[in-house]
Design a protein around this motif. Structure first.
Motif, PDB file in Angstrom:
ATOM      1  N   GLN A  82       7.319  14.115   5.772  1.00 51.94           N
ATOM      2  CA  GLN A  82       7.496  12.663   5.659  1.00 51.94           C
ATOM      3  C   GLN A  82       7.267  11.977   7.001  1.00 51.94           C
ATOM      4  O   GLN A  82       6.652  10.914   7.072  1.00 51.94           O
ATOM      5  CB  GLN A  82       8.906  12.366   5.137  1.00 51.94           C
ATOM      6  N   LEU A  83       7.776  12.625   8.086  1.00 51.05           N
ATOM      7  CA  LEU A  83       7.592  12.050   9.421  1.00 51.05           C
ATOM      8  C   LEU A  83       6.105  12.031   9.800  1.00 51.05           C
ATOM      9  O   LEU A  83       5.606  11.040  10.342  1.00 51.05           O
ATOM     10  CB  LEU A  83       8.386  12.857  10.446  1.00 51.05           C
ATOM     11  N   ALA A  84       5.425  13.167   9.504  1.00 49.87           N
ATOM     12  CA  ALA A  84       3.992  13.236   9.806  1.00 49.87           C
ATOM     13  C   ALA A  84       3.219  12.192   9.009  1.00 49.87           C
ATOM     14  O   ALA A  84       2.292  11.548   9.526  1.00 49.87           O
ATOM     15  CB  ALA A  84       3.464  14.630   9.503  1.00 49.87           C
ATOM     16  N   GLU A  85       3.599  12.026   7.740  1.00 52.25           N
ATOM     17  CA  GLU A  85       2.935  11.026   6.898  1.00 52.25           C
ATOM     18  C   GLU A  85       3.162   9.620   7.443  1.00 52.25           C
ATOM     19  O   GLU A  85       2.224   8.814   7.524  1.00 52.25           O
ATOM     20  CB  GLU A  85       3.465  11.129   5.471  1.00 52.25           C
ATOM     21  N   ARG A  86       4.439   9.351   7.844  1.00 50.72           N
ATOM     22  CA  ARG A  86       4.749   8.024   8.388  1.00 50.72           C
ATOM     23  C   ARG A  86       3.975   7.779   9.688  1.00 50.72           C
ATOM     24  O   ARG A  86       3.418   6.689   9.897  1.00 50.72           O
ATOM     25  CB  ARG A  86       6.254   7.904   8.631  1.00 50.72           C
ATOM     26  N   ASN A  87       3.938   8.803  10.563  1.00 48.78           N
ATOM     27  CA  ASN A  87       3.207   8.663  11.829  1.00 48.78           C
ATOM     28  C   ASN A  87       1.716   8.465  11.586  1.00 48.78           C
ATOM     29  O   ASN A  87       1.060   7.685  12.282  1.00 48.78           O
ATOM     30  CB  ASN A  87       3.443   9.889  12.705  1.00 48.78           C
ATOM     31  N   ALA A  88       1.186   9.219  10.602  1.00 46.31           N
ATOM     32  CA  ALA A  88      -0.243   9.088  10.294  1.00 46.31           C
ATOM     33  C   ALA A  88      -0.572   7.679   9.809  1.00 46.31           C
ATOM     34  O   ALA A  88      -1.594   7.095  10.188  1.00 46.31           O
ATOM     35  CB  ALA A  88      -0.641  10.121   9.240  1.00 46.31           C
ATOM     36  N   ILE A  89       0.319   7.135   8.975  1.00 48.96           N
ATOM     37  CA  ILE A  89       0.097   5.772   8.467  1.00 48.96           C
ATOM     38  C   ILE A  89       0.161   4.763   9.607  1.00 48.96           C
ATOM     39  O   ILE A  89      -0.660   3.843   9.701  1.00 48.96           O
ATOM     40  CB  ILE A  89       1.134   5.439   7.377  1.00 48.96           C
ATOM     41  N   LEU A  90       1.163   4.948  10.500  1.00 51.63           N
ATOM     42  CA  LEU A  90       1.287   4.032  11.645  1.00 51.63           C
ATOM     43  C   LEU A  90       0.061   4.121  12.553  1.00 51.63           C
ATOM     44  O   LEU A  90      -0.456   3.094  13.017  1.00 51.63           O
ATOM     45  CB  LEU A  90       2.557   4.360  12.437  1.00 51.63           C
ATOM     46  N   GLU A  91      -0.389   5.365  12.809  1.00 48.23           N
ATOM     47  CA  GLU A  91      -1.575   5.537  13.652  1.00 48.23           C
ATOM     48  C   GLU A  91      -2.805   4.926  12.997  1.00 48.23           C
ATOM     49  O   GLU A  91      -3.659   4.328  13.668  1.00 48.23           O
ATOM     50  CB  GLU A  91      -1.800   7.024  13.929  1.00 48.23           C
TER      51      GLU A  91
END
Length: 230
Positions: A82-91
């Motif tokens: 979930q954190l990786a997904e959130r970071n990917a979306i933010l990036e």
């Protein structure tokens, strides 16, 4: 009628007693052996039951610990995902926002090289209705657009129109409003307005115009990316 002598009868009686004693001892030995064997079996069964119970407890503890570790790993994996997904979306949003900003800067930079936009900006800022009481304004035009160097080599270019023609035509009528024109340095990309009386100069470079536009456009673009507005 018995013919045995008393001695013979006594010997027979003793023999029977010995046999009975032997039989009694044998029976007692067998019973004792059976009891001992039963005790050994009972102890062995109790020990085996104890070992089985202990093994079951250990196995249950191992399974419980393994289940806890598996749950922890699963939970940690989900959180990491979930954190990786959130970071990917933010990036991705930052990347798109940066690309959007680059496009705006490129469009503004290209537009600022056009005479029409610069003419409109001059009229908008220094026109008769926007002087706001200022009567000593100098409009500094970009050397690149004016083509001063080219004009020096080829004065006939003055007849070709463009921003210089605009400045020449407007100079006389705007001079009445206190507006004069000048040519900026080689590095000037946009136009600048100088209030001579107040020694104030405002530069409308492509970076400044793009910054003003992005100040209003970036929040809307981010809102579109986040689905706040459609």
């Amino acid at each position: 009628m018995s013919t045995a002598t008393p001695e013979k009868q006594t010997g027979k009686t003793v023999s029977v007693g010995v046999q009975e004693l032997i039989e009694k001892l044998r029976n007692q030995g067998v019973d004792s052996g059976r009891q001992e064997a039963g005790k050994i079996i009972s102890d062995a069964e109790a020990k085996a039951a104890e070992l089985i119970e202990d093994a079951e407890k250990r196995a249950s503890a191992i399974v419980g610990k393994a289940r806890e570790e598996a749950d922890f790993i699963t939970k940690a994996g989900k959180e990491a995902l979930q954190l990786a997904e959130r970071n990917a979306i933010l990036e991705l949003k930052d990347y798109l926002l940066e690309k959007f900003s680059e496009q705006i800067r490129a469009v503004v930079s290209h537009s600022m090289e056009g005479d029409k936009l610069l003419e409109a900006m001059i009229l908008e800022v220094a026109g008769q209705n926007n002087l706001r009481g200022e009567n000593n304004i100098e409009v500094i035009l970009p050397r690149k657009v004016i083509g001063v160097d080219e004009l020096r080599d080829n004065p006939e270019l003055l007849k070709a129109g463009g921003l210089l023609e605009f400045a020449m035509k407007r100079a006389s009528e705007m001079l009445q409003d206190g507006v004069t024109f000048a040519v900026g340095g080689a590095s000037q990309s946009g136009i600048a307005f100088r209030l001579k009386d107040k020694d104030i100069q405002v530069e409308l470079t492509d970076e400044a115009v793009a910054a003003v536009l992005l100040k209003h456009l970036q929040p809307r673009f981010r809102a579109l990316l986040e689905g706040i507005i459609k």
